[in-house]
Each structure stands twice: as structure tokens, then as C-alpha cells.
Motif scaffolding. Structure first.
Motif, PDB file in Angstrom:
ATOM      1  N   SER A 164       0.816  -1.216   0.000  1.00 11.67           N
ATOM      2  CA  SER A 164       0.000   0.000   0.000  1.00 11.67           C
ATOM      3  C   SER A 164       0.853   1.270   0.000  1.00 11.67           C
ATOM      4  CB  SER A 164      -0.927   0.008   1.224  1.00 11.67           C
ATOM      5  OG  SER A 164      -0.202   0.345   2.382  1.00 11.67           O
ATOM      6  N   VAL A 165       2.172   1.112   0.199  1.00 10.53           N
ATOM      7  CA  VAL A 165       3.046   2.290   0.200  1.00 10.53           C
ATOM      8  C   VAL A 165       3.232   2.767  -1.241  1.00 10.53           C
ATOM      9  CG1 VAL A 165       5.349   3.151   0.758  1.00 10.53           C
ATOM     10  CG2 VAL A 165       4.227   1.508   2.268  1.00 10.53           C
ATOM     11  N   ASP A 166       3.045   4.049  -1.431  1.00  7.03           N
ATOM     12  CA  ASP A 166       3.175   4.637  -2.766  1.00  7.03           C
ATOM     13  C   ASP A 166       4.575   4.372  -3.325  1.00  7.03           C
ATOM     14  OD1 ASP A 166       3.295   6.211  -4.994  1.00  7.03           O
ATOM     15  OD2 ASP A 166       2.247   7.917  -4.074  1.00  7.03           O
ATOM     16  N   PRO A 167       4.671   3.698  -4.478  1.00  9.27           N
ATOM     17  CA  PRO A 167       5.999   3.379  -5.022  1.00  9.27           C
ATOM     18  C   PRO A 167       6.832   4.631  -5.320  1.00  9.27           C
ATOM     19  CG  PRO A 167       4.270   2.410  -6.379  1.00  9.27           C
ATOM     20  CD  PRO A 167       3.587   3.175  -5.298  1.00  9.27           C
ATOM     21  N   ASP A 168       6.176   5.742  -5.623  1.00  9.80           N
ATOM     22  CA  ASP A 168       6.922   6.981  -5.873  1.00  9.80           C
ATOM     23  C   ASP A 168       7.746   7.371  -4.645  1.00  9.80           C
ATOM     24  OD1 ASP A 168       5.764   7.027  -8.301  1.00  9.80           O
ATOM     25  OD2 ASP A 168       4.285   8.584  -7.848  1.00  9.80           O
ATOM     26  N   ILE A 169       7.173   7.149  -3.477  1.00 13.61           N
ATOM     27  CA  ILE A 169       7.870   7.541  -2.245  1.00 13.61           C
ATOM     28  C   ILE A 169       9.101   6.670  -2.024  1.00 13.61           C
ATOM     29  CG2 ILE A 169       7.660   7.674   0.269  1.00 13.61           C
ATOM     30  CD1 ILE A 169       4.716   8.386  -0.159  1.00 13.61           C
ATOM     31  N   THR A 170       8.931   5.341  -2.228  1.00 16.80           N
ATOM     32  CA  THR A 170      10.097   4.471  -2.034  1.00 16.80           C
ATOM     33  C   THR A 170      11.177   4.778  -3.065  1.00 16.80           C
ATOM     34  OG1 THR A 170       8.808   2.814  -3.204  1.00 16.80           O
ATOM     35  CG2 THR A 170       9.020   2.529  -0.855  1.00 16.80           C
ATOM     36  N   GLN A 171      10.744   5.102  -4.273  1.00 17.51           N
ATOM     37  CA  GLN A 171      11.728   5.452  -5.302  1.00 17.51           C
ATOM     38  C   GLN A 171      12.453   6.741  -4.935  1.00 17.51           C
ATOM     39  OE1 GLN A 171       9.598   5.470  -9.001  1.00 17.51           O
ATOM     40  NE2 GLN A 171      10.141   3.342  -9.449  1.00 17.51           N
ATOM     41  N   ALA A 172      11.708   7.699  -4.390  1.00 13.73           N
ATOM     42  CA  ALA A 172      12.324   8.957  -3.974  1.00 13.73           C
ATOM     43  C   ALA A 172      13.352   8.697  -2.879  1.00 13.73           C
ATOM     44  CB  ALA A 172      11.245   9.923  -3.478  1.00 13.73           C
ATOM     45  N   ALA A 173      13.009   7.811  -1.940  1.00 17.63           N
ATOM     46  CA  ALA A 173      13.934   7.483  -0.850  1.00 17.63           C
ATOM     47  C   ALA A 173      15.206   6.859  -1.406  1.00 17.63           C
ATOM     48  CB  ALA A 173      13.261   6.546   0.143  1.00 17.63           C
ATOM     49  N   THR A 174      15.024   5.954  -2.375  1.00 15.59           N
ATOM     50  CA  THR A 174      16.191   5.337  -2.998  1.00 15.59           C
ATOM     51  C   THR A 174      17.027   6.395  -3.708  1.00 15.59           C
ATOM     52  OG1 THR A 174      14.754   3.457  -3.418  1.00 15.59           O
ATOM     53  CG2 THR A 174      16.909   3.411  -4.477  1.00 15.59           C
ATOM     54  N   ALA A 175      16.330   7.306  -4.376  1.00 14.56           N
ATOM     55  CA  ALA A 175      17.020   8.322  -5.169  1.00 14.56           C
ATOM     56  C   ALA A 175      17.875   9.249  -4.307  1.00 14.56           C
ATOM     57  CB  ALA A 175      16.009   9.152  -5.964  1.00 14.56           C
ATOM     58  N   VAL A 176      17.412   9.593  -3.106  1.00 19.02           N
ATOM     59  CA  VAL A 176      18.223  10.464  -2.255  1.00 19.02           C
ATOM     60  C   VAL A 176      19.257   9.672  -1.460  1.00 19.02           C
ATOM     61  CG1 VAL A 176      16.500  12.287  -2.078  1.00 19.02           C
ATOM     62  CG2 VAL A 176      16.540  10.461  -0.367  1.00 19.02           C
ATOM     63  N   GLY A 177      19.387   8.384  -1.758  1.00 16.67           N
ATOM     64  CA  GLY A 177      20.508   7.633  -1.234  1.00 16.67           C
ATOM     65  C   GLY A 177      20.259   6.776  -0.006  1.00 16.67           C
ATOM     66  N   PHE A 178      19.005   6.471   0.315  1.00 15.04           N
ATOM     67  CA  PHE A 178      18.743   5.581   1.441  1.00 15.04           C
ATOM     68  C   PHE A 178      19.179   4.170   1.081  1.00 15.04           C
ATOM     69  CE2 PHE A 178      15.440   7.555   4.415  1.00 15.04           C
ATOM     70  CZ  PHE A 178      15.880   8.846   4.160  1.00 15.04           C
ATOM     71  N   SER A 179      19.825   3.499   2.036  1.00 17.20           N
ATOM     72  CA  SER A 179      20.093   2.073   1.837  1.00 17.20           C
ATOM     73  C   SER A 179      18.762   1.346   1.984  1.00 17.20           C
ATOM     74  CB  SER A 179      21.073   1.579   2.894  1.00 17.20           C
ATOM     75  OG  SER A 179      20.469   1.635   4.160  1.00 17.20           O
ATOM     76  N   SER A 180      18.701   0.122   1.482  1.00 16.82           N
ATOM     77  CA  SER A 180      17.395  -0.551   1.524  1.00 16.82           C
ATOM     78  C   SER A 180      16.997  -0.828   2.975  1.00 16.82           C
ATOM     79  CB  SER A 180      17.405  -1.829   0.698  1.00 16.82           C
ATOM     80  OG  SER A 180      18.403  -2.688   1.160  1.00 16.82           O
ATOM     81  N   TRP A 181      17.985  -1.075   3.850  1.00 15.74           N
ATOM     82  CA  TRP A 181      17.696  -1.282   5.276  1.00 15.74           C
ATOM     83  C   TRP A 181      17.072  -0.027   5.870  1.00 15.74           C
ATOM     84  CZ3 TRP A 181      17.457  -5.070   8.803  1.00 15.74           C
ATOM     85  CH2 TRP A 181      17.512  -4.729  10.146  1.00 15.74           C
ATOM     86  N   ARG A 182      17.734   1.130   5.651  1.00 15.55           N
ATOM     87  CA  ARG A 182      17.254   2.375   6.239  1.00 15.55           C
ATOM     88  C   ARG A 182      15.919   2.775   5.603  1.00 15.55           C
ATOM     89  NH1 ARG A 182      20.001   7.891   5.464  1.00 15.55           N
ATOM     90  NH2 ARG A 182      18.609   9.197   6.700  1.00 15.55           N
ATOM     91  N   ARG A 183      15.804   2.529   4.290  1.00 19.84           N
ATOM     92  CA  ARG A 183      14.553   2.881   3.618  1.00 19.84           C
ATOM     93  C   ARG A 183      13.397   2.090   4.211  1.00 19.84           C
ATOM     94  NH1 ARG A 183      14.254   1.000  -2.303  1.00 19.84           N
ATOM     95  NH2 ARG A 183      13.370  -0.805  -1.248  1.00 19.84           N
TER      96      ARG A 183
END
Lengths: 250, 227
Positions: free
Chosen positions: B105-124
Motif C-alpha cells: 500500500s506504500v506509494d511506489p513513488d515515495i520508495t523510489q524517492a527514498a532510494t534516489a536520495v541515497g537511502f540504503s534498503s535497510w534504512r529505507r
């Protein structure tokens, strides 16, 4: 593992399958209670669910009923109803408890099935001149069928699980060998009956899985997401790409 | 009413036992479902497998599970572990699906944005996806809490004391007040658990306070999970 050998011994013993208290009779009783309760429950819940889904009114009732029903301990309810109505009416009382369990999932399925339909489809049906009755029967009901079947499946499993408790008010069913087994310290019989109950539940679940494939019109299946309950209703109602495929790209 | 007053001590004691036994399965269900739901959400192949297995587990009627677990695990029928493990299995079965749904249910745009600003997958996962999955997860947890409290009463059949004792004892001795007290107490515990979890959710997820009404969606129409 010795107990499992006892269980199979009980299940395979020809004596267990003969006479008025045979396993076959118990299965018959169990299925009879289940079928009766689900049918009554469906007769009540489906029209109400469709009415709520079609008009969009009374949504809170559907949510409230479903939530409240989960909190009710069916085991206690069974004793309560039988004691209030009297031992002679224990059959109808038990069926009533089972119906109460069957109604919430079926109601939710009937209502949610209509709610998740793309609003534009219904607007289109209205625009081409369909009456409300036609919209319900020709558009909403077929499109809502997958979730309705899901609700029926949930209700049936709930009832089949609870019908085990009918044995505690002397109504037989597959719970009876468990009750007898506890009284007689006959663990093989208890375990055998438990395995039968599990097998019955899994069989019914599989039956609904088959029904799911057969009963759903081709047009509905074609536009179906792989997992109907993954996406939120709202998202699917807006005809977005299903969440299951979206998340793979993340 | 007099019966209830005369036996108030026993009712309170059973209520406390009931609460104590309900909490562990709910906590276990929540904790185990986090990795399980994540794996189900993240990989397509494990998704089908995990959701099918938990769906089948949930199909097993509770009394049958109480009977079949002890010989499988080699524990006595009357041990609390029997009921606790059985209820934990149900809790995990509901929560694993809830967790997978919540992450979806989490908006994929948000997870992509988190990845884009450099979050590791653990932190994301812990700082973005998990909190945003919270509302759906909470809905699942409330279902687990309420159904655990209700299912626990059946445990009395295999000899594990809980409020269910008031049902069997009252029925055998023909005391309607006993059964009624048991039903009322069970429902009350379920409602209190539900409210506590809802308030906990509002406290931990302040952003849901305004959109609370929109979030309470109808419950899953089907108990079983296999779609």
C-alpha cells in the motif's frame, strides 16, 4: 508419533465406520450444519450487502457488523443460546450461532465486491440507459463475484471450524470424537477426528478455489489482478495498474 | 447478578489469565510477520508460497489445532504452550498477509524517492516503508488482537484455563450467569485491546489523525488467504 499411529488405526478401523455413530454419520452431520448455516447466512447477507454496495449507504453498518462479530466468542455464544432457548431447541440455537458467524464475511464480500467496481463502468451502464435493476444484475453482480466468492469462502471456513463445537451441546458432528476422546483419554480418536476436520476444511477451501475459476465470467477474469486483495479497493477502483506489478519495479 | 458478585474474585482472576495469555500471541504475530511479510512483499516467488502457506494454516480450525499440536511438538495437552503456540500460528497467518498488503500500500513513488536520495534498503525499510505501511498493519493487528482474545476461550476444551472456563463450567452446572459473564468479559477484553491499539496507532502515527476516517476500510471479506 505413536499417537498418530493410533489416530490412523482409529480412522482405518472398520468399526469406526459402522453403526449410528460412525465417522460417516459425523461427517454428514458436520456438512449438514455447515451447509445450512452458510445458505441461511448467504440468503440474509447477500441481498443486504448488494443493497449497501449499490446504494453506497449503510457502509458503516457493514464495517461495524464485521468488526463486532469478530469480538464475539462463538464458543460462549453457543452455550448461551442453548441455555436461553432450552435444550430442546439446541439445534436451531446452534444453527443461529453458525449463521451469525457466516453473515459478516459474506456481507463484507457482497458489499466490497460492488464497492471496488470502477465508478466509470457504472456511469457508462447508466448512460446507455440501463435501469438500476439492470445495472445491479448485469454489471455489478458479475463484476462483484470474485469478492463475493471470497466472502463465501471465508464464511464457510469460519462455520466449518465452529461446527466442531456443536458436539459440546450434544449435536454430534466431527467435534464429537474429540469430546469422546477427551473423556475416554483416547488420544488416537481425538487426533483422528482433528485430522478429519482439517482435511474437511482444506477440501472446502479447495472447492472454493475451483469454484472461483469456474464461476467467474471470462470478461471478469480477463481484467483481474493476480491477487484481488493486495491492492487497496480505492486504487483498483480508479483503474490504476495493479499494485502487484507496481511494486516489482521498486 | 448475585452469582457474578459471589464469584467476582474468580471472574477477575480468569480475566487476568485471559489477558496474560492473549498478549504473547499478538506480540509474536507482529514480530514474526515483519520479516515474513517483507520477504513475501519483496520477491514474487516467495510471495505465492508464503501467502499460500499462511492461508492454509489459517484454514485449520482452532480446536483441531489444539488437539494436533501437542503430539507434534511433544508437549502435554494441558500446557499453556500448546494454546500459545496455536494462537501464535494464527496471529502470524493473519499478520504476514497484512504486512505484505501494508507494504504494497506504500506509494511506489515515495520508495523510489527514498532510494534516489541515497537511502540504503535497510534504512529505507525502517524509516520510510515501515512507518507508511503502519495504518494497514495496525488494521491487521487489531483483527489479530480481537480474534486471539475470542479464540483463546476454546482452549479450555484441552484444559487450558481462561474465560472459556466460565462457558463450560456454567453450561455443565446450568448457571446462565456464568456463561453470560464469560461472554461479556471476553468481549470487553477484545474491545479494550482494540481501543488501546487504535490509540497507540494515533500516538505513534500522528499523520493518520486527520485522515483516520478514510483509512478504516472494510475488513478482509475472506478469512482465508489464497486468492
Amino acid at each position: 508419533m505413536n499417537l498418530f499411529l493410533d489416530a490412523f488405526a482409529w480412522l482405518l478401523d472398520p468399526a469406526s465406520w459402522q453403526g449410528p455413530s460412525s465417522i460417516a454419520v459425523r461427517i454428514g452431520e458436520h456438512l449438514f450444519y455447515t451447509a445450512l448455516a452458510v445458505l441461511i447466512g448467504a440468503a440474509v447477507a447477500i441481498p443486504v450487502g448488494w443493497l449497501i454496495g449499490h446504494t453506497g449507504r449503510g457502509r458503516e453498518i457493514a464495517v461495524g457488523v464485521a468488526g463486532a462479530a469478530r469480538a464475539l466468542p462463538s464458543f460462549g455464544l453457543l452455550f448461551l443460546f442453548v441455555m436461553i432457548a432450552g435444550v430442546l431447541l439446541r439445534g436451531p440455537s446452534t444453527i443461529l450461532v453458525l449463521v451469525l458467524l457466516a453473515v459478516p464475511p459474506i456481507l463484507a464480500g457482497a458489499y466490497a465486491g460492488l464497492e471496488v467496481i470502477d465508478r466509470r463502468v457504472i456511469d457508462a451502464a447508466r448512460a446507455v440507459g440501463m435501469t438500476e435493476w439492470q445495472i445491479l444484475w448485469k454489471v455489478e453482480v458479475p463484476l462483484g463475484l470474485p469478492l463475493l466468492l471470497g466472502g463465501l469462502r471465508g464464511g464457510t471456513l469460519q462455520v466449518v471450524a465452529t461446527a466442531v463445537l456443536a458436539a459440546f451441546v450434544n449435536l454430534g458432528g466431527l467435534g464429537l470424537p474429540i469430546v469422546e476422546g477427551i473423556a475416554l483419554r483416547d488420544y488416537g480418536r481425538m487426533l483422528g477426528a482433528a485430522m478429519l476436520i482439517i482435511a474437511l476444511a482444506l477440501l472446502l477451501d479447495a472447492l472454493f478455489a475451483v469454484l472461483d475459476r469456474v464461476a467467474i465470467p471470462r470478461g471478469v477474469r480477463a481484467g483481474r489482478v493476480t491477487d484481488v486483495r493486495t491492492a487497496s479497493p480505492r486504487r483498483r477502483a480508479a483503474a490504476d495498474p495493479p499494485a502487484t506489478t507496481e511494486k516489482e519495479t521498486v | 447478578m448475585t452469582w457474578v458478585l459471589n464469584n467476582l474474585e474468580q471472574i477477575i482472576e480468569l480475566t487476568l489469565v485471559h489477558i496474560r495469555l492473549s498478549i504473547l500471541p499478538i506480540v509474536v504475530g507482529f514480530l514474526v510477520s515483519i520479516p515474513l511479510g517483507w520477504v513475501a512483499h519483496r520477491y514474487r516467488h516467495t510471495r505465492g508460497l508464503i501467502l499460500t502457506v499462511v492461508g492454509l494454516l489459517y484454514t485449520i480450525p482452532s480446536l483441531a489445532l489444539f488437539v494436533i499440536l501437542p503430539p507434534v511438538l511433544g508437549i502435554p495437552y494441558t500446557s499453556e504452550a500448546n494454546v500459545l503456540i496455536a494462537l501464535s500460528i494464527y496471529a502470524v497467518a493473519i499478520m504476514a498477509r497484512s504486512m505484505a498488503d501494508a507494504l504494497a500500500s506504500v506509494d511506489p513513488d515515495i520508495t523510489q524517492a527514498a532510494t534516489a536520495v541515497g537511502f540504503s534498503s535497510w534504512r529505507r525499510f525502517w524509516t520510510v516503508e515501515f512507518p507508511l505501511a503502519g495504518p494497514v498493519l495496525l488494521a491487521g493487528l487489531r483483527v489479530v488482537a480481537v480474534s486471539t482474545v475470542s479464540l483463546l476461550t476454546v482452549g479450555v476444551v484441552v484444559g487450558v484455563g481462561s474465560l472459556g472456563y466460565l462457558f463450560t463450567n456454567g453450561s455443565q452446572r446450568g448457571i446462565l450467569a456464568s456463561v453470560l459473564a464469560g461472554v461479556v468479559a471476553t468481549v470487553l477484553i477484545a474491545l479494550v485491546f482494540d481501543r488501546v491499539l487504535a490509540l497507540l496507532g494515533l500516538w505513534l502515527m500522528p499523520w493518520t489523525r486527520s485522515e483516520r476516517r478514510a483509512r478504516t476500510s472494510i475488513v478482509d471479506p475472506s478469512r482465508s488467504a489464497t486468492a
